[in-house]
Every structure is written in structure tokens, then in C-alpha cells.
Design a protein around this motif. Structure first.
Motif, PDB file in Angstrom:
ATOM      1  N   PRO A   1      51.404  55.592  33.757  1.00 33.37           N
ATOM      2  CA  PRO A   1      51.753  54.486  34.638  1.00 33.37           C
ATOM      3  C   PRO A   1      50.781  53.313  34.481  1.00 33.37           C
ATOM      4  O   PRO A   1      49.569  53.500  34.438  1.00 33.37           O
ATOM      5  CB  PRO A   1      51.645  55.110  36.036  1.00 33.37           C
ATOM      6  N   GLY A   2      51.331  52.126  34.356  1.00 36.45           N
ATOM      7  CA  GLY A   2      50.515  50.930  34.214  1.00 36.45           C
ATOM      8  C   GLY A   2      51.217  49.738  34.826  1.00 36.45           C
ATOM      9  O   GLY A   2      52.229  49.869  35.527  1.00 36.45           O
ATOM     10  N   LEU A   3      50.702  48.555  34.544  1.00 41.78           N
ATOM     11  CA  LEU A   3      51.265  47.316  35.067  1.00 41.78           C
ATOM     12  C   LEU A   3      51.354  46.284  33.953  1.00 41.78           C
ATOM     13  O   LEU A   3      50.600  46.334  32.984  1.00 41.78           O
ATOM     14  CB  LEU A   3      50.402  46.736  36.187  1.00 41.78           C
ATOM     15  N   ILE A   4      52.297  45.354  34.106  1.00 43.64           N
ATOM     16  CA  ILE A   4      52.306  44.171  33.260  1.00 43.64           C
ATOM     17  C   ILE A   4      52.348  42.948  34.175  1.00 43.64           C
ATOM     18  O   ILE A   4      52.832  43.016  35.307  1.00 43.64           O
ATOM     19  CB  ILE A   4      53.497  44.144  32.282  1.00 43.64           C
ATOM     20  N   ALA A   5      51.811  41.837  33.688  1.00 39.54           N
ATOM     21  CA  ALA A   5      51.894  40.568  34.400  1.00 39.54           C
ATOM     22  C   ALA A   5      52.739  39.625  33.566  1.00 39.54           C
ATOM     23  O   ALA A   5      52.517  39.490  32.353  1.00 39.54           O
ATOM     24  CB  ALA A   5      50.505  39.981  34.620  1.00 39.54           C
ATOM     25  N   GLN A   6      53.720  38.995  34.208  1.00 42.48           N
ATOM     26  CA  GLN A   6      54.600  38.073  33.503  1.00 42.48           C
ATOM     27  C   GLN A   6      54.502  36.674  34.077  1.00 42.48           C
ATOM     28  O   GLN A   6      54.315  36.492  35.289  1.00 42.48           O
ATOM     29  CB  GLN A   6      56.048  38.549  33.584  1.00 42.48           C
ATOM     30  N   HIS A   7      54.628  35.695  33.198  1.00 44.45           N
ATOM     31  CA  HIS A   7      54.699  34.289  33.596  1.00 44.45           C
ATOM     32  C   HIS A   7      55.993  33.732  33.038  1.00 44.45           C
ATOM     33  O   HIS A   7      56.200  33.725  31.820  1.00 44.45           O
ATOM     34  CB  HIS A   7      53.496  33.510  33.048  1.00 44.45           C
ATOM     35  N   ASP A   8      56.874  33.301  33.919  1.00 43.49           N
ATOM     36  CA  ASP A   8      58.197  32.809  33.510  1.00 43.49           C
ATOM     37  C   ASP A   8      58.921  33.821  32.628  1.00 43.49           C
ATOM     38  O   ASP A   8      59.568  33.468  31.627  1.00 43.49           O
ATOM     39  CB  ASP A   8      58.065  31.478  32.771  1.00 43.49           C
ATOM     40  N   GLY A   9      58.814  35.093  32.979  1.00 47.53           N
ATOM     41  CA  GLY A   9      59.528  36.140  32.273  1.00 47.53           C
ATOM     42  C   GLY A   9      58.877  36.622  31.000  1.00 47.53           C
ATOM     43  O   GLY A   9      59.398  37.514  30.337  1.00 47.53           O
ATOM     44  N   VAL A  10      57.727  36.058  30.632  1.00 46.04           N
ATOM     45  CA  VAL A  10      57.030  36.457  29.419  1.00 46.04           C
ATOM     46  C   VAL A  10      55.788  37.263  29.796  1.00 46.04           C
ATOM     47  O   VAL A  10      55.001  36.846  30.655  1.00 46.04           O
ATOM     48  CB  VAL A  10      56.607  35.228  28.584  1.00 46.04           C
ATOM     49  N   THR A  11      55.619  38.421  29.164  1.00 42.67           N
ATOM     50  CA  THR A  11      54.466  39.271  29.457  1.00 42.67           C
ATOM     51  C   THR A  11      53.198  38.642  28.893  1.00 42.67           C
ATOM     52  O   THR A  11      53.110  38.370  27.694  1.00 42.67           O
ATOM     53  CB  THR A  11      54.659  40.668  28.863  1.00 42.67           C
ATOM     54  N   VAL A  12      52.217  38.404  29.774  1.00 35.61           N
ATOM     55  CA  VAL A  12      50.961  37.769  29.365  1.00 35.61           C
ATOM     56  C   VAL A  12      49.769  38.709  29.491  1.00 35.61           C
ATOM     57  O   VAL A  12      48.697  38.424  28.945  1.00 35.61           O
ATOM     58  CB  VAL A  12      50.705  36.480  30.172  1.00 35.61           C
ATOM     59  N   SER A  13      49.932  39.810  30.205  1.00 39.88           N
ATOM     60  CA  SER A  13      48.856  40.792  30.332  1.00 39.88           C
ATOM     61  C   SER A  13      49.470  42.178  30.501  1.00 39.88           C
ATOM     62  O   SER A  13      50.533  42.326  31.114  1.00 39.88           O
ATOM     63  CB  SER A  13      47.954  40.505  31.536  1.00 39.88           C
ATOM     64  N   VAL A  14      48.786  43.167  29.947  1.00 36.14           N
ATOM     65  CA  VAL A  14      49.191  44.564  30.129  1.00 36.14           C
ATOM     66  C   VAL A  14      47.979  45.334  30.629  1.00 36.14           C
ATOM     67  O   VAL A  14      46.883  45.212  30.076  1.00 36.14           O
ATOM     68  CB  VAL A  14      49.701  45.175  28.809  1.00 36.14           C
ATOM     69  N   TYR A  15      48.176  46.125  31.690  1.00 37.99           N
ATOM     70  CA  TYR A  15      47.080  46.864  32.313  1.00 37.99           C
ATOM     71  C   TYR A  15      47.303  48.363  32.163  1.00 37.99           C
ATOM     72  O   TYR A  15      48.355  48.886  32.552  1.00 37.99           O
ATOM     73  CB  TYR A  15      46.974  46.523  33.812  1.00 37.99           C
ATOM     74  N   ALA A  16      46.318  49.038  31.592  1.00 33.76           N
ATOM     75  CA  ALA A  16      46.331  50.499  31.494  1.00 33.76           C
ATOM     76  C   ALA A  16      45.251  51.049  32.414  1.00 33.76           C
ATOM     77  O   ALA A  16      44.217  50.400  32.638  1.00 33.76           O
ATOM     78  CB  ALA A  16      46.082  50.938  30.053  1.00 33.76           C
ATOM     79  N   PHE A  17      45.480  52.251  32.934  1.00 31.41           N
ATOM     80  CA  PHE A  17      44.567  52.842  33.910  1.00 31.41           C
ATOM     81  C   PHE A  17      44.200  54.268  33.535  1.00 31.41           C
ATOM     82  O   PHE A  17      45.002  54.991  32.942  1.00 31.41           O
ATOM     83  CB  PHE A  17      45.222  52.853  35.301  1.00 31.41           C
ATOM     84  N   ASP A  18      43.001  54.638  33.910  1.00 29.65           N
ATOM     85  CA  ASP A  18      42.563  56.031  33.805  1.00 29.65           C
ATOM     86  C   ASP A  18      42.308  56.503  35.225  1.00 29.65           C
ATOM     87  O   ASP A  18      41.425  55.971  35.918  1.00 29.65           O
ATOM     88  CB  ASP A  18      41.289  56.126  32.959  1.00 29.65           C
ATOM     89  N   VAL A  19      43.116  57.462  35.683  1.00 25.14           N
ATOM     90  CA  VAL A  19      43.040  57.951  37.061  1.00 25.14           C
ATOM     91  C   VAL A  19      42.468  59.356  37.076  1.00 25.14           C
ATOM     92  O   VAL A  19      42.924  60.227  36.322  1.00 25.14           O
ATOM     93  CB  VAL A  19      44.440  57.943  37.721  1.00 25.14           C
ATOM     94  N   ALA A  20      41.463  59.561  37.899  1.00 33.70           N
ATOM     95  CA  ALA A  20      40.879  60.897  38.088  1.00 33.70           C
ATOM     96  C   ALA A  20      40.965  61.227  39.569  1.00 33.70           C
ATOM     97  O   ALA A  20      40.409  60.508  40.402  1.00 33.70           O
ATOM     98  CB  ALA A  20      39.433  60.941  37.613  1.00 33.70           C
ATOM     99  N   GLY A  21      41.671  62.311  39.886  1.00 33.69           N
ATOM    100  CA  GLY A  21      41.873  62.632  41.291  1.00 33.69           C
ATOM    101  C   GLY A  21      42.741  61.568  41.930  1.00 33.69           C
ATOM    102  O   GLY A  21      43.852  61.301  41.486  1.00 33.69           O
ATOM    103  N   ASP A  22      42.231  60.921  42.982  1.00 34.51           N
ATOM    104  CA  ASP A  22      42.964  59.852  43.655  1.00 34.51           C
ATOM    105  C   ASP A  22      42.285  58.500  43.474  1.00 34.51           C
ATOM    106  O   ASP A  22      42.522  57.575  44.251  1.00 34.51           O
ATOM    107  CB  ASP A  22      43.081  60.163  45.159  1.00 34.51           C
ATOM    108  N   ARG A  23      41.449  58.372  42.451  1.00 32.04           N
ATOM    109  CA  ARG A  23      40.724  57.127  42.229  1.00 32.04           C
ATOM    110  C   ARG A  23      40.923  56.628  40.797  1.00 32.04           C
ATOM    111  O   ARG A  23      41.051  57.416  39.859  1.00 32.04           O
ATOM    112  CB  ARG A  23      39.225  57.314  42.492  1.00 32.04           C
ATOM    113  N   ILE A  24      40.905  55.324  40.659  1.00 32.08           N
ATOM    114  CA  ILE A  24      40.988  54.698  39.342  1.00 32.08           C
ATOM    115  C   ILE A  24      39.581  54.583  38.773  1.00 32.08           C
ATOM    116  O   ILE A  24      38.707  53.963  39.383  1.00 32.08           O
ATOM    117  CB  ILE A  24      41.643  53.306  39.442  1.00 32.08           C
ATOM    118  N   LYS A  25      39.367  55.171  37.592  1.00 25.76           N
ATOM    119  CA  LYS A  25      38.044  55.162  36.971  1.00 25.76           C
ATOM    120  C   LYS A  25      37.895  54.065  35.918  1.00 25.76           C
ATOM    121  O   LYS A  25      36.790  53.554  35.697  1.00 25.76           O
ATOM    122  CB  LYS A  25      37.736  56.518  36.322  1.00 25.76           C
ATOM    123  N   HIS A  26      38.989  53.733  35.245  1.00 25.37           N
ATOM    124  CA  HIS A  26      38.942  52.692  34.224  1.00 25.37           C
ATOM    125  C   HIS A  26      40.184  51.813  34.313  1.00 25.37           C
ATOM    126  O   HIS A  26      41.283  52.313  34.582  1.00 25.37           O
ATOM    127  CB  HIS A  26      38.874  53.287  32.809  1.00 25.37           C
TER     128      HIS A  26
END
Length: 314
Positions: free
Chosen positions: A270-295
């Protein structure tokens, strides 16, 4: 020179379909070895160029074209990895592997907007999650190739030895060393549904500027790394610690007002993307341990976002 799409003469090449059927496997392998889809595609193209530079008699003498292509592509990857360390010394800011969408979320550029799973997209599983790829980045080229070929693609050490030009015993040691690195870096896996919930909560807290919620979702020693490649603005060094990261996120508020955040699968998680006017400008990846985001890894370099910008993401 004859290319894969141009069989010799006017007659059909009976082996063309079988040879091109290896493309997905080769892209899968090269991406894991290089952490870059663009470099992986270049390597695979080069491997096919080697194949079609041979005469038909030379091709017919090869018992397993797939194994031959794998050997050539792996050796080309070794060369790229050796030169990549030099290239990354001049890279502006932090270097993060190229993020990949889930095949079912990749939409081609045709006007009908049909969701497809093209042959040159990488099959996503645990061996392409961002945390795993970054551990691979810490390995020597030989370690990385030996480990990926043996542990991920199940090649025997005898086959690996032929590819990397070392003895089977040496390749076994390389893979063992790489395995220790992976084991030391891996945290216990968090179920995907829980990861998705945490990423969704993070998105909502960020959009609402809910400081308490953000602090509750982030590990106290969380690290955030951005990759702009000198092409777009991005923090040049890792941001460490929950307070520093929350402060940085809130400082971005002005830029975020024109962005739309969407939940997407990034390198199989699971991750996120950020779009500006429908174009993806950033992609976010996460490292989750337990119930917390580590990276948190934020890729903003547009050269690394091609798979996300070929068509609209809905």
C-alpha cells in the motif's frame, strides 16, 4: 541489424514467439537486479540485439534460448551495476529505486483507457517491495546477482557460477552474505490490510494537518527520503525523527493545496500517489512495522515516474 520485431527476410521466424515470450521473465530479473525499469528495459533490449546479431545457424545451435538470454542479460546487469555506483556519486540528492504500480492499476495510453497488464511490466511480489530493493542496493554487484538469481529466481549455484564467472562455492558464499543482509534488515511482516489502513490514516491525517494523528502513526525513529534527481525540488538528505518529519510535512502545505492524493499499490505494498491536474508528480512508498510507519520514500524525479504517467490514474 535485425531486431526482435523484424524477422529476417519476409518469412516468419518460427522461434520469434518463443523468444519474445522470455521478455517478461527478463524484465522481472533485470528490474530486481538494477532497481530501475528504464535500465532493465535497456538491458533486455540489448540482450535481444545480441541474439538477433547472430546467424540462424548460431541461434539453432543454442539448446535453450531462454537460458542464453538470461545469461546475457545478467552479465549486462553486472556491467550496469558496476558503473551505476560511479553514476550515483554524481546523482543530485538521494537515489531511490524506480517505483512500480500494480499491473492491474497500470492504464495504457490508448483513448479507450483499458486496464492492461503488458508483458514489459514487472510482476509484483515481496521481492520488489521498496525496503527489499534498498537492501539489494547495499550489496556488491556480485552479491546482488548471485542472491537474486538463486533465492528469487531459483537458479542453481552451478548456473549462477556460469553467469557471474565464479565458482559455485563462491556464488553460494555471495548469496549467503546477501541473505544475512536481508535478514538483518527485515522487520516482521505487517498484514497488507493493516498496512493499507495505516497508509489511509496517514493520508487523511496529512490532508487534515492533524499533528497528533500523524505523530501516532509514525515511529519515533521514522526516516523520510525524497528523490528529485535534481530535476524537481526535493529534500537532498534523509529527514529523521517524527518531529522533524511532521514539521517538514506541514511546511509543504502550500504546495499540497493543488495536489490530489490517491491510494495506490506501490511495489506490491500500500502506498500513495500525488497528482496535479491528473498527472502523477510524486509516488510514496512506506515501510510499516506493527502499527507505525518506519520509512517513507517519496519519488519525485519525473524520469522515474514513466509507468505512472502514461495514462490517467483513476
Amino acid at each position: 541489424m535485425t531486431t526482435p520485431s523484424e524477422p529476417r527476410g519476409d518469412r516468419l521466424d518460427p522461434g520469434l514467439a518463443a523468444i519474445m515470450g522470455e521478455r517478461r521473465q527478463l524484465i522481472n530479473l533485470a528490474y530486481r537486479l538494477l532497481g530501475s525499469l528504464a535500465d532493465a528495459e535497456d538491458v533486455v533490449q540489448d540482450a535481444y540485439a545480441h541474439w538477433y546479431a547472430m546467424t540462424r545457424q548460431q541461434q539453432d545451435a543454442i539448446a535453450s534460448p531462454g537460458a542464453w538470454l538470461t545469461t546475457v542479460a545478467s552479465r549486462l546487469c553486472l556491467n550496469v551495476l558496476s558503473s551505476a555506483r560511479v553514476r550515483r556519486e554524481t546523482y543530485v540528492g538521494e537515489w531511490i529505486p524506480e517505483p512500480l504500480p500494480d499491473p492491474t492499476e497500470w492504464i495504457n495510453g490508448r483513448s479507450d483507457g483499458i486496464t492492461v497488464d503488458p508483458a514489459d511490466r514487472v510482476t509484483l511480489d515481496e521481492s520488489v517491495n521498496m525496503a527489499f530493493l534498498l537492501v539489494l542496493e547495499s550489496m556488491t554487484p556480485a552479491e546482488r546477482v548471485a542472491f537474486v538469481l538463486h533465492d528469487v529466481f531459483r537458479y542453481s549455484f552451478a548456473e549462477v557460477a556460469e553467469i557471474v564467472g565464479r565458482t559455485p562455492a563462491a556464488c553460494r558464499q555471495l548469496a549467503s552474505s546477501a541473505r544475512r543482509r536481508i535478514s538483518a534488515a527485515q522487520a516482521p511482516a505487517t498484514p497488507a490490510a493493516r498496512q493499507a489502513r495505516i497508509v489511509r490514516d496517514f493520508k487523511q491525517a496529512w490532508e487534515a494537518k492533524d499533528i497528533d494523528a500523524l505523530i501516532g502513526l509514525l515511529d519515533p525513529d521514522v526516516t523520510a527520503i525524497a528523490d528529485g534527481g535534481g530535476v524537481v525540488g526535493a529534500v537532498l538528505r534523509p529527514v529523521e525523527g517524527v518531529e522533524q518529519i511532521v514539521r517538514s510535512m506541514l511546511n509543504l502545505d502550500g504546495r499540497l493545496r493543488e495536489l490530489t492524493f490517491l491510494e495506490r499499490t506501490v511495489n506490491g505494498r500500500p502506498g500513495l500517489i500525488a497528482q496535479h491536474d491528473g498527472v502523477t508528480v510524486s509516488v510514496y512508498a512506506f515501510d510499516v512495522a506493527g502499527d507505525r510507519i518506519k520509512h517513507i520514500w517519496a519519488v519525485r524525479n519525473p524520469d522515474k515516474l514513466r509507468p505512472w504517467t502514461v495514462g490517467p490514474q483513476h
